[in-house]
Design an enzyme around this catalytic site. Sequence first.
Site, PDB file in Angstrom:
ATOM      1  N   ARG A  35       0.830  -1.211   0.000  1.00  0.00           N
ATOM      2  CA  ARG A  35       0.000   0.000   0.000  1.00  0.00           C
ATOM      3  C   ARG A  35       0.867   1.265   0.000  1.00  0.00           C
ATOM      4  O   ARG A  35       0.398   2.313  -0.446  1.00  0.00           O
ATOM      5  CB  ARG A  35      -0.962  -0.007   1.194  1.00  0.00           C
ATOM      6  CG  ARG A  35      -2.172  -0.900   0.966  1.00  0.00           C
ATOM      7  CD  ARG A  35      -3.140  -0.825   2.120  1.00  0.00           C
ATOM      8  NE  ARG A  35      -4.378  -1.521   1.829  1.00  0.00           N
ATOM      9  CZ  ARG A  35      -5.392  -1.626   2.689  1.00  0.00           C
ATOM     10  NH1 ARG A  35      -5.292  -1.104   3.907  1.00  0.00           N
ATOM     11  NH2 ARG A  35      -6.486  -2.264   2.345  1.00  0.00           N
ATOM     12  N   LYS A 197     -18.869 -16.513   3.689  1.00  0.00           N
ATOM     13  CA  LYS A 197     -20.302 -16.285   3.874  1.00  0.00           C
ATOM     14  C   LYS A 197     -21.007 -15.708   2.656  1.00  0.00           C
ATOM     15  O   LYS A 197     -20.540 -14.741   2.059  1.00  0.00           O
ATOM     16  CB  LYS A 197     -20.515 -15.322   5.042  1.00  0.00           C
ATOM     17  CG  LYS A 197     -20.154 -15.928   6.384  1.00  0.00           C
ATOM     18  CD  LYS A 197     -20.386 -14.897   7.451  1.00  0.00           C
ATOM     19  CE  LYS A 197     -20.275 -15.512   8.837  1.00  0.00           C
ATOM     20  NZ  LYS A 197     -20.344 -14.470   9.856  1.00  0.00           N
ATOM     21  N   GLY A 350      -7.455  -7.356   0.118  1.00  0.00           N
ATOM     22  CA  GLY A 350      -7.733  -8.003   1.400  1.00  0.00           C
ATOM     23  C   GLY A 350      -7.253  -9.442   1.361  1.00  0.00           C
ATOM     24  O   GLY A 350      -6.144  -9.727   0.918  1.00  0.00           O
ATOM     25  N   GLY A 373     -12.463  -4.103   1.575  1.00  0.00           N
ATOM     26  CA  GLY A 373     -13.850  -3.643   1.692  1.00  0.00           C
ATOM     27  C   GLY A 373     -14.240  -2.710   0.556  1.00  0.00           C
ATOM     28  O   GLY A 373     -15.356  -2.768   0.037  1.00  0.00           O
TER      29      GLY A 373
HETATM   30  C1  3PG Z   1      -8.920  -1.650   5.105  1.00  0.00           C
HETATM   31  O1  3PG Z   1      -7.807  -2.154   5.209  1.00  0.00           O
HETATM   32  O2  3PG Z   1      -9.964  -2.318   4.985  1.00  0.00           O
HETATM   33  C2  3PG Z   1      -9.001  -0.147   5.036  1.00  0.00           C
HETATM   34  O3  3PG Z   1      -7.797   0.423   5.394  1.00  0.00           O
HETATM   35  C3  3PG Z   1     -10.134   0.372   5.860  1.00  0.00           C
HETATM   36  O4  3PG Z   1      -9.936   0.054   7.208  1.00  0.00           O
HETATM   37  P1  3PG Z   1     -11.197  -0.199   8.123  1.00  0.00           P
HETATM   38  O5  3PG Z   1     -11.858  -1.456   7.619  1.00  0.00           O
HETATM   39  O6  3PG Z   1     -10.665  -0.341   9.523  1.00  0.00           O
HETATM   40  O7  3PG Z   1     -12.106   1.002   7.989  1.00  0.00           O
HETATM   41 MG    MG Z   2     -11.572  -3.248   6.215  1.00  0.00          MG
END
Ligand code: 3PG
Ligand code: MG
Length: 391
Positions: A35, A197, A350, A373
């Site tokens: 990142r 899920k 993620g 997310g």
């Molecule tokens: C993440 O890694 O999902 C983003 O940096 C957002 O973080 P958060 O889910 O804690 O808002």
């Molecule tokens: Mg997150």
Amino acid sequence: MKSVRDINVSGKKVFVRVDYNLPMDDQGNITDDNRIRATLDMIQWLREKEARIILASHLGRPNGVRDAQFSLRPAARRLSEILGIEVRFADDCIGAAVAKLVDDISPGSILMLENLRFHKGEKKNDPAFAKALAELCDVYVNNAFAVSHRDQASVTGIVSHVKTAGAGFLLEKEIRSYYDAVEHPKRPLVAVIGGAKVSSKLAALENMLKFVDSLIIGGAMANTFLNAKGVDTKGSMVETDLLDTANAIVRTAEAKGVELLLPQDLVAAETFDKDARCDTVALDGMPDGWMALDVGPETAKAYAQVIKGAGTIVWNGPMGVFEMDRFAKGTQCVADAIAGASGFSIVGGGDTGLAAKKCGIADKVNYISTGGGAFLHMMEGKTLPGVAALE
Ligand code: 3PG
Ligand code: MG
């Protein structure tokens, strides 16, 4: 959305929201600096323009209080190492002392602020906090795609308090990559969706049906679909409240002529454990009390075949419990197929980014999103609040 390219940043105090929410080990060592690396072109461009650069980010979820384990100091240190220049660090993100440090930034230099979420106002999107951030700068740039699904002070609230705001290179690139892949794809467009899920992917599944030619489903969420079709999934994780929803998705796919692929065989285990007794089983051959922890080899082969023929592939979610080696084969097989496919491939971040890395294909896909997310939010067809704020 206005681009930073169209803003005069020379000599200006430019507040750049980045997402340096980096994974760290128990000792506080950064385990993946992707990142940071994803923002380097933006930072270099601003340096060449002699902007006075303020970098701001959150790290973790410190709940509005100062907590040393969530300090961004290690991120500043890593950025400094990568760039080979000094990156100064402010112990806070608002206030007179910070403003003084900002005034001292020379053109082309960088000051990184401490974790925005040490203040409650960040998550609450408190206007006073947003204004305090805005007062530090002349120009606001959102270069933090991965947090742009959050309606928080440094992502949305700040925009109405600054004179000039625009999108950074990474935000633009993420959005363009996604829309090119999904809305203007080379066909066939294949989505590979996995994870635990149905409930967390439901909106994404429904939205993707509008665009895709084939939808491949794996991971524990496949159990809910199989169960809904009458398969005795025994001790597998199933969301019993979503059986009708799963059937409705199958029907929608049929009505739209979308090919929906579900597991034909499974890797089942006696317990949820990396050393559990396990076996490949047919759908009607699951032993009593056992649970599915991966798709089986026939399934993986069939999925790979469809991926191979794809013009575009969007992948989000592992096919099994890939953290445990014995249940990682389905994910590995799909990952290898994506890496070897000639189609354009885009991977949601993620968990899926980690899976791509673990499978050794991270440099063989066309695009890995920095968002988890936020990427899912896009798959759900929603506008990101951070993007809407700039429009
Ligand atoms: C993440 O890694 O999902 C983003 O940096 C957002 O973080 P958060 O889910 O804690 O808002
Ligand atoms: Mg997150």
